[in-house]
Design a protein around this motif. Structure first.
Motif, PDB file in Angstrom:
ATOM      1  N   GLY A 190       0.811  -1.215   0.000  1.00  0.00           N
ATOM      2  CA  GLY A 190       0.000   0.000   0.000  1.00  0.00           C
ATOM      3  C   GLY A 190       0.841   1.260   0.000  1.00  0.00           C
ATOM      4  O   GLY A 190       0.525   2.236  -0.693  1.00  0.00           O
ATOM      5  N   GLN A 215       0.830   3.947  -3.005  1.00  0.00           N
ATOM      6  CA  GLN A 215       0.529   5.351  -2.713  1.00  0.00           C
ATOM      7  C   GLN A 215       1.692   6.259  -3.128  1.00  0.00           C
ATOM      8  O   GLN A 215       1.487   7.351  -3.650  1.00  0.00           O
ATOM      9  N   GLN A 241       1.534   6.745  -6.818  1.00  0.00           N
ATOM     10  CA  GLN A 241       0.472   7.683  -7.179  1.00  0.00           C
ATOM     11  C   GLN A 241       0.889   9.123  -6.897  1.00  0.00           C
ATOM     12  O   GLN A 241       0.628  10.010  -7.704  1.00  0.00           O
ATOM     13  N   MET A 242       1.531   9.346  -5.777  1.00  0.00           N
ATOM     14  CA  MET A 242       1.969  10.704  -5.446  1.00  0.00           C
ATOM     15  C   MET A 242       3.065  11.168  -6.404  1.00  0.00           C
ATOM     16  O   MET A 242       3.102  12.333  -6.803  1.00  0.00           O
ATOM     17  N   ASP A 275       1.553  12.140  -9.847  1.00  0.00           N
ATOM     18  CA  ASP A 275       0.501  13.159  -9.847  1.00  0.00           C
ATOM     19  C   ASP A 275       0.928  14.330 -10.727  1.00  0.00           C
ATOM     20  O   ASP A 275       2.042  14.836 -10.612  1.00  0.00           O
TER      21      ASP A 275
END
Length: 67
Positions: free
Chosen positions: A5, A9, A12-13, A16
């Motif tokens: 996880g 995450q 994804q950050m 972005d």
């Protein structure tokens, strides 16, 4: 599971591109085609992140497999 996880995450950050703030700050942020374009970009970004995670998992399993 927590490590996966955190890794997901972090990806994804890292990937972005600032779509949300762009919609808020742009004067043309109201029309539906602007939202649709932003949504499409986010979907493709999500697919790339999932594909990267999947490839990392496959590479990890192959590396840990005994010869």
């Amino acid at each position: 599971m927590v490590i996966a996880g955190v890794f997901f995450q972090g990806l994804q950050m890292f990937s972005d591109v600032g779509i949300g703030p762009s919609i808020i700050q742009n004067k043309r942020g109201e029309p539906p085609h602007f939202y649709n374009t932003a949504w499409t970009i986010q979907v493709f970004r999500g697919y790339r992140v999932v594909a990267l995670c999947f490839n990392a998992c496959v590479a990890d399993v192959q590396a840990l497999r005994p010869a």
